[in-house]
Design a protein around this motif. Structure first.
Motif, PDB file in Angstrom:
ATOM      1  N   VAL A  54      -3.233  -9.544   0.273  1.00 26.31           N
ATOM      2  CA  VAL A  54      -1.921  -9.687  -0.355  1.00 26.31           C
ATOM      3  C   VAL A  54      -1.267 -10.957   0.162  1.00 26.31           C
ATOM      4  O   VAL A  54      -1.608 -11.454   1.241  1.00 26.31           O
ATOM      5  CB  VAL A  54      -1.002  -8.473  -0.067  1.00 26.31           C
ATOM      6  N   ASP A  55      -0.352 -11.457  -0.619  1.00 25.89           N
ATOM      7  CA  ASP A  55       0.442 -12.612  -0.195  1.00 25.89           C
ATOM      8  C   ASP A  55       1.464 -12.119   0.823  1.00 25.89           C
ATOM      9  O   ASP A  55       2.389 -11.388   0.487  1.00 25.89           O
ATOM     10  CB  ASP A  55       1.132 -13.227  -1.417  1.00 25.89           C
ATOM     11  N   SER A  56       1.279 -12.516   2.072  1.00 25.03           N
ATOM     12  CA  SER A  56       2.139 -11.990   3.134  1.00 25.03           C
ATOM     13  C   SER A  56       3.600 -12.350   2.932  1.00 25.03           C
ATOM     14  O   SER A  56       4.489 -11.641   3.420  1.00 25.03           O
ATOM     15  CB  SER A  56       1.663 -12.505   4.502  1.00 25.03           C
ATOM     16  N   SER A  57       3.878 -13.419   2.178  1.00 23.80           N
ATOM     17  CA  SER A  57       5.271 -13.798   1.950  1.00 23.80           C
ATOM     18  C   SER A  57       6.002 -12.764   1.090  1.00 23.80           C
ATOM     19  O   SER A  57       7.239 -12.714   1.087  1.00 23.80           O
ATOM     20  CB  SER A  57       5.346 -15.170   1.276  1.00 23.80           C
ATOM     21  N   LEU A  58       5.235 -11.939   0.366  1.00 29.33           N
ATOM     22  CA  LEU A  58       5.853 -10.927  -0.489  1.00 29.33           C
ATOM     23  C   LEU A  58       6.254  -9.679   0.284  1.00 29.33           C
ATOM     24  O   LEU A  58       7.010  -8.849  -0.231  1.00 29.33           O
ATOM     25  CB  LEU A  58       4.904 -10.544  -1.629  1.00 29.33           C
TER      26      LEU A  58
ATOM     27  N   GLY B 110      -1.163  -8.663  -7.179  1.00 30.94           N
ATOM     28  CA  GLY B 110       0.074  -9.374  -6.881  1.00 30.94           C
ATOM     29  C   GLY B 110       1.270  -8.818  -7.598  1.00 30.94           C
ATOM     30  O   GLY B 110       2.271  -9.513  -7.796  1.00 30.94           O
ATOM     31  N   MET B 111       1.195  -7.543  -8.008  1.00 28.97           N
ATOM     32  CA  MET B 111       2.273  -6.931  -8.764  1.00 28.97           C
ATOM     33  C   MET B 111       3.127  -6.036  -7.867  1.00 28.97           C
ATOM     34  O   MET B 111       2.734  -5.674  -6.760  1.00 28.97           O
ATOM     35  CB  MET B 111       1.702  -6.113  -9.924  1.00 28.97           C
ATOM     36  N   PHE B 112       4.314  -5.711  -8.378  1.00 29.19           N
ATOM     37  CA  PHE B 112       5.215  -4.796  -7.697  1.00 29.19           C
ATOM     38  C   PHE B 112       5.360  -3.525  -8.516  1.00 29.19           C
ATOM     39  O   PHE B 112       5.239  -3.533  -9.750  1.00 29.19           O
ATOM     40  CB  PHE B 112       6.602  -5.413  -7.518  1.00 29.19           C
ATOM     41  N   GLU B 113       5.673  -2.446  -7.816  1.00 26.27           N
ATOM     42  CA  GLU B 113       6.031  -1.185  -8.448  1.00 26.27           C
ATOM     43  C   GLU B 113       7.358  -0.726  -7.877  1.00 26.27           C
ATOM     44  O   GLU B 113       7.517  -0.629  -6.658  1.00 26.27           O
ATOM     45  CB  GLU B 113       4.956  -0.135  -8.182  1.00 26.27           C
ATOM     46  N   LEU B 114       8.322  -0.487  -8.763  1.00 28.89           N
ATOM     47  CA  LEU B 114       9.655  -0.045  -8.365  1.00 28.89           C
ATOM     48  C   LEU B 114       9.824   1.400  -8.790  1.00 28.89           C
ATOM     49  O   LEU B 114       9.730   1.726  -9.975  1.00 28.89           O
ATOM     50  CB  LEU B 114      10.717  -0.924  -9.027  1.00 28.89           C
ATOM     51  N   THR B 115      10.068   2.285  -7.829  1.00 26.58           N
ATOM     52  CA  THR B 115      10.187   3.710  -8.139  1.00 26.58           C
ATOM     53  C   THR B 115      11.361   4.324  -7.388  1.00 26.58           C
ATOM     54  O   THR B 115      11.639   3.949  -6.243  1.00 26.58           O
ATOM     55  CB  THR B 115       8.908   4.478  -7.752  1.00 26.58           C
ATOM     56  N   PRO B 116      12.070   5.265  -7.990  1.00 21.14           N
ATOM     57  CA  PRO B 116      13.132   5.978  -7.270  1.00 21.14           C
ATOM     58  C   PRO B 116      12.534   6.771  -6.104  1.00 21.14           C
ATOM     59  O   PRO B 116      11.448   7.335  -6.215  1.00 21.14           O
ATOM     60  CB  PRO B 116      13.722   6.917  -8.328  1.00 21.14           C
ATOM     61  N   VAL B 117      13.249   6.816  -5.001  1.00 18.89           N
ATOM     62  CA  VAL B 117      12.755   7.531  -3.825  1.00 18.89           C
ATOM     63  C   VAL B 117      12.538   9.012  -4.130  1.00 18.89           C
ATOM     64  O   VAL B 117      11.574   9.622  -3.660  1.00 18.89           O
ATOM     65  CB  VAL B 117      13.724   7.355  -2.638  1.00 18.89           C
TER      66      VAL B 117
END
Length: 449
Positions: A345-349, A371-378
């Motif tokens: 992974v890109d450590s800067s992320l 290199g993708m993100f996943e946004l989920t409610p806790v």
């Protein structure tokens, strides 16, 4: 497949061939991108067909044409909201959009005027266009699902004009060759099944014709084999190679329209039929031409798909057979989850990951492969989406509520992330961070008891 699974799959195929009086039928099961089982019953000539015997695909052809249209979209040459007139000017239905034609919501007549196109030698585009007078529009564009073979003849012309070649050459060069589908052709080549009609009251066969459909060919001309159709089945399931991005194929699998009301079981995406069956969400396409039936269907969630082809005009419940093959395979041999392994992974992320808050609601932002993100409610309930990178500090929503929306990272003077801006929603590290540009501002006295 294990011996018991193999027998169960073959028995399902053999039962349909016998009960529906099918001259020959072939099938395959695809799992995780490869053909794991194939079977055949009946005769082609004097022998049993195999996984390299060609059958006619019928309307599965539409899905391959749709894939080229989506490539044009991804290249920026076509927008799905474009009216047809922008790309194929002068028709009587130029206000129908490209997306509507892909999803059979453009309002066009189902069949081309004149002689039944599936059993007739087809003319060129000029002849088809001339035949489509003002009454070719049967429904207000966008108002309802109305399956239109004509619409895909039109899309074939759109592809031809953009690529400067005929529709099949574009499909061959951009879809078939990259996927290794060398036995998918507009006319039968090598060993192939003859199409038959089976007499309804006697065990007799009548050979069916297979003329070139001309300008209507993009609606149902192609022939293929178990081996080739297995590769396409894997493609629809997400193993897209370099032909399309997986998220583009996922977009094709999204519901654009439904065919049977609110509690839908049958719908259509962009060039793909959609089926809901016993908790499964299936995607693929059926096909029929005189003398042939075909089906490819896949369950992206389980990674299992199936395909069936037969040389008969009517009789077998070919979609049901395909769904049954998926069910048998998954129940007999449940898919084992892929082994988890660490990835680069890109450590800067990493500085972006962790807890963020939309107002008082906590969300988790996680790095996922690619290199993708996943946004989920806790708490697991609410708006969740995946995002792929498009520019520095910018990610594009792929699914869920934020599909198509842009996630932007705002940074403080020291370069550290200060907040996230997602479709005007501000996400902060702490609830209602006073230092962030919260719409409406934050009460200066802050939180209180």
């Amino acid at each position: 497949m294990l011996t018991g699974t193999d027998l169960a799959l073959f028995r399902r195929l053999a039962t349909e061939q016998s009960a529906a009086r099918v001259p020959s039928i072939v099938a395959g099961v695809v799992r995780d991108g490869r053909l794991v089982w194939s079977g055949a019953r009946g005769r082609v000539g004097d022998t049993t067909p195999d996984s390299d015997t060609q059958y006619r695909l019928g309307s599965i052809t539409k899905s391959l044409v749709a894939a080229v249209v989506m490539r044009l979209r991804d290249e920026g040459k076509v927008d799905l909201n474009d009216p047809l007139d922008k790309h194929v000017p002068g028709t009587t239905f130029g206000s129908s959009t490209v997306g509507q034609l892909l999803s059979h919501t453009g309002g066009l007549t189902s069949e081309s005027p004149g002689s039944w196109w599936e059993r007739s030698q087809g003319g060129d585009w000029q002849a088809l266009d001339a035949s489509l007078t003002a009454d070719a529009i049967k429904n207000r564009p966008g108002s309802r699902f109305h399956y239109s073979n004509v619409g895909y003849g039109v899309l074939g012309e759109l592809v031809a004009r953009h690529r400067g070649t005929d529709w099949f050459s574009a499909v061959r060069d951009e879809i078939l060759v990259p996927l290794g589908m060398s036995r998918t052709t507009p006319h039968p080549e090598g060993r192939h099944a003859q199409g038959f009609a089976v007499h309804p009251f006697a065990d007799l066969l009548l050979p069916e014709p297979s003329p070139d459909a001309g300008a209507m060919a993009p609606a149902g001309q192609l022939w293929s084999t178990v081996n080739d159709l297995a590769r396409w089945t894997a493609f629809v399931g997400g193993d897209t190679g370099d032909v399309l991005r997986p998220e583009t194929v996922a977009e094709m699998r999204n519901v654009a329209t439904v065919d049977d009301g609110d509690a839908w079981t049958s719908g259509y995406g962009l060039g793909l039929q959609l089926i809901r069956h016993q908790g499964r969400r299936l995607a693929g396409h059926t096909g029929s031409m005189p003398g042939f039936l075909a089906c490819t269907i896949t369950d992206p969630a389980s990674g299992t798909g199936a395909l069936v082809m037969a040389n008969t005009t009517s009789g077998p419940a070919i979609l049901t057979v395909a769904i049954d093959l998926i069910t048998i395979a998954d129940e007999a041999e449940p898919r084992v989850p892929a082994e988890w392994r660490p990835s680069e992974v890109d450590s800067s992320l990493l500085a972006l990951t962790g807890l963020w808050h939309w107002g008082p609601t906590p969300f988790l932002l996680k790095l996922i492969p690619g290199g993708m993100f996943e946004l989920t409610p806790v708490n697991g309930a609410g708006r969740a989406s995946r995002f792929r990178p498009v520019a520095t500090d910018e990610w594009l929503g792929l699914d869920g509520y934020y599909a198509g929306e842009t996630l932007r990272v705002a940074r403080a003077a020291d370069g550290n992330p200060s907040h996230l801006d997602l479709a005007t929603f501000i996400f902060t590290r702490t609830p209602y961070d006073q230092a962030a540009p919260i719409p409406g501002g934050v009460d200066e006295l802050g939180w209180r008891s």
